[in-house]
Design an enzyme around this catalytic site. Sequence first.
Site, PDB file in Angstrom:
ATOM      1  N   GLY A   1      20.735   2.297   9.910  1.00  0.00           N
ATOM      2  CA  GLY A   1      20.171   2.269  11.257  1.00  0.00           C
ATOM      3  C   GLY A   1      20.866   3.119  12.281  1.00  0.00           C
TER       4      GLY A   1
ATOM      5  N   TYR B   1       4.944   5.066  17.361  1.00  0.00           N
ATOM      6  CA  TYR B   1       6.047   4.580  18.182  1.00  0.00           C
ATOM      7  C   TYR B   1       6.099   5.229  19.574  1.00  0.00           C
ATOM      8  CZ  TYR B   1       7.966   3.347  13.539  1.00  0.00           C
ATOM      9  OH  TYR B   1       8.166   2.868  12.270  1.00  0.00           O
TER      10      TYR B   1
ATOM     11  N   CYS C   1      -9.894  12.624  14.184  1.00  0.00           N
ATOM     12  CA  CYS C   1     -10.842  12.064  15.145  1.00  0.00           C
ATOM     13  C   CYS C   1     -10.287  10.772  15.757  1.00  0.00           C
ATOM     14  CB  CYS C   1     -12.181  11.802  14.450  1.00  0.00           C
ATOM     15  SG  CYS C   1     -13.523  11.483  15.602  1.00  0.00           S
TER      16      CYS C   1
ATOM     17  N   TYR D   1      11.065   9.735   7.971  1.00  0.00           N
ATOM     18  CA  TYR D   1       9.829   9.036   8.322  1.00  0.00           C
ATOM     19  C   TYR D   1       8.727   9.995   8.751  1.00  0.00           C
ATOM     20  CZ  TYR D   1      13.206   5.304   8.131  1.00  0.00           C
ATOM     21  OH  TYR D   1      14.204   4.464   7.708  1.00  0.00           O
TER      22      TYR D   1
ATOM     23  N   GLU E   1      23.839   1.860   4.330  1.00  0.00           N
ATOM     24  CA  GLU E   1      22.512   2.291   3.894  1.00  0.00           C
ATOM     25  C   GLU E   1      21.874   3.287   4.875  1.00  0.00           C
ATOM     26  OE1 GLU E   1      20.316  -1.310   3.760  1.00  0.00           O
ATOM     27  OE2 GLU E   1      21.547  -2.237   2.209  1.00  0.00           O
ATOM     28  N   PRO E   2      22.453   4.456   5.066  1.00  0.00           N
ATOM     29  CA  PRO E   2      21.874   5.411   6.015  1.00  0.00           C
ATOM     30  C   PRO E   2      20.632   6.091   5.440  1.00  0.00           C
ATOM     31  CG  PRO E   2      23.700   6.414   4.872  1.00  0.00           C
ATOM     32  CD  PRO E   2      23.645   4.986   4.398  1.00  0.00           C
ATOM     33  N   GLY E   3      19.692   6.358   6.292  1.00  0.00           N
ATOM     34  CA  GLY E   3      18.510   7.131   5.905  1.00  0.00           C
ATOM     35  C   GLY E   3      18.282   8.224   6.927  1.00  0.00           C
TER      36      GLY E   3
END
Length: 416
Positions: free
Chosen positions: A240, A317, A343, A372, A274-276
């Site tokens: 995170g 977001y 559309c 993401y 747990e880095p992404g």
Amino acid sequence: MENALNVSQLSGNLSKELLKEAVDKFGTPLYVYDLGRIEARFNALKQAFSGRKVLICYALKANSNLSVIKKLSSLESGADCVSLGEIKRAVMAGIPKYKIIYSGVGKQDFEIKEAIGLGILFVNVESKEEMLRVEACARELGSPARISIRVNPNIDPQTHPYIATGLKENKFGVSIEEAKGMYLHAHNAEFLEPVGIHFHIGSQLTKLKPIAEAAQKIAQLTRSLLALKIDIKFFDIGGGIGIAYNDENTIPPHDYAQAILAELRGLDVTIICEPGRFIVGNSGVFLTQVLYQKENQGKRFVVVDGAMNDLIRPSLYAAYHQILALKNTESKMSEADVVGPICESGDYLGKNIVLPHCKRGDILAVLSAGAYGFSMASNYNTRPRCAEVVVENGKIRLVRKRESFEDLIALEREYL
């Protein structure tokens, strides 16, 4: 401090010339990932925890391209997976099974059994009912399951509500009190082996205080479990840690590590991180081509061939991404909404973005798109997903070809 890519940083590995070459070879829309930058980000985090037992488990959900995972495997990364499919991707890309952890709130029996059978490091369980299912699956297999329990510390992560995961109203994890009872059950169970403890309060975190508060709470729980002779070997701090999309003040890896380590004094545990997004977010660029420019009563729109199905973060977001025009121009700059062909009024990549006058064929680069982006892409409006390429040692390499219409209908054709 990590900064988002800007004009001056579009040099070296991701120069304007190289990005234009990628477009010439592979067309648009297109994702481009800088493997050199990915390596540097991974090593920066690993170095921050130097001197302590640590396992960096890359979070595949951020970007699950096999070539990206393979690069991280070569750096001795582990894998944080939230589906059986991600576990299989990790294994296929060379991540050792004993470095894979399996998280997620909705695991099915067949997924649990296969994960246990593969011999992964452990399964992160998110509820008492899930733990009992893991126990039942392990009993059927005749093989004890190593587990960790995800504890919800009820800490406000101060991030977007959709990616906050550590509050009591979120679906993730269990309370500290419930966790104690679960650990006691697992400790006395024949087919459960509780080896870890886990927390993860949210994604895109830019404040250190909530992370430290969560670590303090879970460290206290760990000490109480060790006092009960429950042998916790792994302290999983989740991921995170945020990146800069615009002008965010991000957390330096050293400060992040020191805040965690300060709460673990006296605990002989292996830290799992747990880095992404931290690793791949600022390592990717989404390239899209201008189709049209239009004005509606003084409102300027730049219509491009990329859309919300390619990069949904802005629509989902209201997330901000820097957008640059890859051209040298002296034309007047003005605000515009960068919109796609889908559309939906929500189909945009950026609003009120300052850009030069654009004409058909101009290339726009949407920055900080390595996390993401493609992993959340869809085929909405029957749009094929775009290609992905990597840059390594100055060379461009295709790592996922562009989908065709035939690819989209392959699973439907036989039923006509």
